[in-house]
Motif scaffolding. Sequence first.
Motif, PDB file in Angstrom:
ATOM      1  N   VAL A  71       5.764 -96.613-118.477  1.00 40.59           N
ATOM      2  CA  VAL A  71       5.547 -95.696-117.356  1.00 40.59           C
ATOM      3  C   VAL A  71       6.059 -96.365-116.085  1.00 40.59           C
ATOM      4  O   VAL A  71       5.631 -97.483-115.756  1.00 40.59           O
ATOM      5  N   TYR A  72       6.988 -95.708-115.374  1.00 45.30           N
ATOM      6  CA  TYR A  72       7.568 -96.300-114.170  1.00 45.30           C
ATOM      7  C   TYR A  72       6.488 -96.555-113.115  1.00 45.30           C
ATOM      8  O   TYR A  72       5.514 -95.818-113.002  1.00 45.30           O
ATOM      9  N   ASP A  73       6.708 -97.611-112.324  1.00 48.93           N
ATOM     10  CA  ASP A  73       5.736 -98.024-111.308  1.00 48.93           C
ATOM     11  C   ASP A  73       5.330 -96.877-110.390  1.00 48.93           C
ATOM     12  O   ASP A  73       4.164 -96.768-109.992  1.00 48.93           O
ATOM     13  N   ALA A  74       6.281 -96.020-110.034  1.00 47.31           N
ATOM     14  CA  ALA A  74       5.991 -94.932-109.104  1.00 47.31           C
ATOM     15  C   ALA A  74       4.947 -93.966-109.658  1.00 47.31           C
ATOM     16  O   ALA A  74       4.232 -93.311-108.900  1.00 47.31           O
ATOM     17  N   ASN A  75       4.850 -93.886-110.982  1.00 48.01           N
ATOM     18  CA  ASN A  75       3.906 -92.961-111.616  1.00 48.01           C
ATOM     19  C   ASN A  75       2.729 -93.670-112.267  1.00 48.01           C
ATOM     20  O   ASN A  75       1.839 -93.008-112.808  1.00 48.01           O
ATOM     21  N   ASP A  76       2.718 -94.997-112.230  1.00 46.55           N
ATOM     22  CA  ASP A  76       1.725 -95.786-112.958  1.00 46.55           C
ATOM     23  C   ASP A  76       0.430 -95.913-112.153  1.00 46.55           C
ATOM     24  O   ASP A  76       0.403 -96.563-111.110  1.00 46.55           O
ATOM     25  N   GLN A  77      -0.643 -95.296-112.655  1.00 53.48           N
ATOM     26  CA  GLN A  77      -1.927 -95.362-111.973  1.00 53.48           C
ATOM     27  C   GLN A  77      -2.739 -96.587-112.388  1.00 53.48           C
ATOM     28  O   GLN A  77      -3.795 -96.853-111.819  1.00 53.48           O
ATOM     29  N   CYS A  78      -2.272 -97.318-113.387  1.00 53.84           N
ATOM     30  CA  CYS A  78      -2.958 -98.533-113.846  1.00 53.84           C
ATOM     31  C   CYS A  78      -1.934 -99.655-113.980  1.00 53.84           C
ATOM     32  O   CYS A  78      -1.597-100.067-115.108  1.00 53.84           O
ATOM     33  N   PRO A  79      -1.406-100.163-112.850  1.00 52.67           N
ATOM     34  CA  PRO A  79      -0.423-101.248-112.937  1.00 52.67           C
ATOM     35  C   PRO A  79      -1.063-102.515-113.499  1.00 52.67           C
ATOM     36  O   PRO A  79      -2.269-102.731-113.377  1.00 52.67           O
TER      37      PRO A  79
END
Length: 270
Positions: A106-114
């Motif tokens: 999941v790309y960072d821009a869409n990642d809610q759990c980095p």
Amino acid sequence: MKKSTTGLLLGSALVVGLSGCASSASQSSSGMSASDAKPWYQHPMVCGIAGGLIGGGIGYGTTSDDDEETGAAVGATVGTVAGALLCAEPNKEPMNAPKDSDGDGVYDANDQCPGTPAGVAVDAVGCPLDSDNDGVPDFQDQCPGTPAGVEVNSLGCEKDLVLRDVNFEFDSAVLTAQAEQVLAGVAERLRANPNVGVRIEGHTDSVGSDSYNKQLSQERAASVARFLASQGVQPNRMRAIGYGEEQPIATNDTDAGRAENRRVELGEWQ
């Protein structure tokens, strides 16, 4: 006008025109941001057309009568390429590719759990899966499949977990091969949940003296803790306790009941 003179004039126009175009493009790339609009006359296609016309004129003007058409065609081709190259913006960087810092797909821009640990299955927004929706992600959950609405502890369990198939050699604290296999899975989830302390409780049936059973249960709990530590669980997170025959969960009058009472439980230690 002589052809040589015509060629000279067109050549001068080519040098001045294209040099100016290249200079403008260079200034644009060094003094303006990438988002600033570029003037139409600096576009490589426009410069290419201009270069083609001028180059064709040079070819025409500098060749003999017999080679006018060939010279014009060659000049046009060279002029087109030169014009486009001179007016192209130098060192223009390509657009940055989207990043996936934790490698979960999941790309960072869409990642809610980095920062998800490597190898952990995630949902569409990059968060670890929680199949039973108990608030404890699957990769940390010691009790998957908890019924909906049941309150659980940090291990994902409603209460202390009886470690099924964690057995010992007869009348000893030596773990069986099957027990070690089960405990390896327990250790994996404990490593993934490093902030949780655990109690390891040993229990026996009522055969034998109270003091002997308590000592045996303590040794068995300690044996489990040592194995978990060998699998990477920090020893200071674990507390081994032997209860002997004090806390039966079934009757001691039958073989089946006694087998249930001989157990190891895992609970949260706060």
